[in-house]
Design an enzyme around this catalytic site. Structure first.
Site, short mmCIF file in Angstrom:
data_model
loop_
_atom_site.label_atom_id
_atom_site.label_comp_id
_atom_site.label_asym_id
_atom_site.label_seq_id
_atom_site.Cartn_x
_atom_site.Cartn_y
_atom_site.Cartn_z
N ASP A 282 -0.44 -1.05 -4.72
CA ASP A 282 -1.61 -0.47 -4.66
C ASP A 282 -1.76 0.90 -4.04
OD1 ASP A 282 -4.54 0.14 -4.64
OD2 ASP A 282 -4.95 -1.32 -3.10
N GLU B 58 -2.37 -1.54 -8.98
CA GLU B 58 -3.81 -1.60 -8.82
C GLU B 58 -3.99 -0.17 -8.60
OE1 GLU B 58 -6.87 -3.71 -5.73
OE2 GLU B 58 -4.84 -4.11 -5.60
N LYS C 41 -14.27 -7.94 -6.51
CA LYS C 41 -14.33 -8.23 -5.13
C LYS C 41 -16.00 -8.38 -4.75
CE LYS C 41 -10.91 -5.06 -3.61
NZ LYS C 41 -10.53 -3.60 -2.99
N CYS D 101 -10.56 -8.53 -1.50
CA CYS D 101 -11.45 -8.25 -0.68
C CYS D 101 -11.23 -6.96 0.14
CB CYS D 101 -11.25 -9.57 0.36
SG CYS D 101 -9.74 -9.75 1.26
N LYS E 76 0.94 -1.02 -0.08
CA LYS E 76 0.03 -0.25 0.13
C LYS E 76 1.00 1.27 -0.04
CE LYS E 76 -4.15 -1.67 0.27
NZ LYS E 76 -5.34 -1.67 -0.62
#
Length: 342
Positions: free
Chosen positions: A175, A201, A246, A274, A150
């Protein structure tokens, strides 16, 4: 026989804070649904997400709006006509799948003509922090085959480099959670290539998708916030090379499977992800994740405690939930394993 619907808010404390570019979580706030018919009870779970204008209260209100229809025997196909894709429909759709399997004395995977859920290689996530702390977090999971990083727009190259040093053998998913702009994405290309990143992402806000048209990235770009259902795919062509499926975005297992089929037909690479949730929210995703190139189902691994019989992980090898936990009738031994008591 009439059905009986119940829905409630449940909070699951996290073992450690989970930070992304939009904020920090200290607990998983979920909506848990049960649909009873006689002695059978179908269960589902969803995570209302503020990014999509959802709250616990709004999702519970949506669920209550179809209470009578559910009690009267509403089908999954009819549910999709009454509720939009999102958390409320997800919890209900997955609960209906669970209930249908029990009523049939079978399993969801048998109905879908799939093999039983099997061990998956999931990404383990390094949440947003200083590069030094992210490197320390990555060192603790360095044996994982897939690591998700992240990042934000403050120091993404340093953040990724710290993780790469600590986990030199892992495949990396980066991400930014919509925190970059097209100029930063362009500037990051040499670093992404040098650090051997496998996937980026949703780097840009979903509203800025047009900036990706014709952009040649050194690393495949995956749509997350930009992709909810199969109808979104045409506008993603030429902008993204992969999509993240998701359940909370698709509105349940039914549409998730449709999105996966359409994405494959459209030439997209598949990721299954998720929210931060319990194992009840992950169990149905195992049926979507089979054969996906990237799997990111570590949500329950962030919890202090999970359901009994929930998923287990060893270095990112994610064991499915116990037999009978979700999607399988008690005693449906022919579907892979003897079912345990619910």
């Amino acid at each position: 026989m009439l059905r009986e619907l119940s829905a409630r808010h449940r909070s699951w404390p996290l073992a450690a804070p989970f930070r992304i570019s939009r904020g920090v979580k200290h607990s998983a706030e979920v909506v848990a649904v049960e649909i009873r018919e006689g002695e059978h009870c179908g269960r589902g779970e969803s995570v209302p997400y503020a990014r999509y204008g959802e709250t616990i209260e709004s999702v519970l209100h949506q669920i209550q709006s179809v209470r009578q229809a559910i009690d009267d025997g509403l089908s999954r196909e009819q549910l999709a006509e009454l509720l939009p894709a999102g958390a409320a429909r997800n919890a209900l759709d997955c609960a209906l799948w669970d209930l249908e399997a029990q009523l049939a004395g079978s399993s969801v995977w048998s109905v879908l003509r799939l093999a039983p859920p099997q061990v998956l290689t999931t990404a383990l996530t390094v949440s947003l922090d200083t590069p030094e702390r992210m490197g320390e977090a990555a060192a603790r999971i360095a044996s994982a085959r897939l690591v998700k990083v992240k990042v934000d727009a403050s120091a993404p190259a340093a953040q990724i480099e710290a993780v790469r040093r600590a986990a030199p053998a892992a495949r990396l998913i980066v991400d930014p959670n919509e925190s970059w702009n097209i100029d930063l994405l362009r500037d990051m290309q040499p670093a992404l290539a040098a650090l051997d990143v496998a996937l980026v992402e949703q780097p840009l806000p979903a509203a800025d998708d047009d900036a990706l048209a014709g952009f040649e990235s050194a690393v495949p770009i995956c749509a997350d916030e930009s992709c909810h259902v199969a109808a979104d795919l045409p506008r993603l062509q030429g902008r993204y090379q992969a999509v993240n499926i998701k359940l909370d975005k698709t509105g349940g297992l039914t549409e998730a499977l449709a999105l996966r089929a359409a994405a494959r037909a459209g030439g997209f690479r598949i990721m299954v992800g998720c929210m931060i949730c319990s194992s009840m929210g992950i169990a149905p995703a195992f049926l979507v994740a089979r054969g996906a190139e990237f799997v990111d189902l570590d949500g329950p691994l962030w919890l202090e405690a999970d359901h009994d019989g929930g998923v287990q992980s060893r270095h990112g090898a994610l064991q499915p939930v116990a037999a009978g936990f979700w999607g399988q009738a008690d005693g449906a031994i022919g579907d892979g394993a003897a079912a345990s008591a619910r």
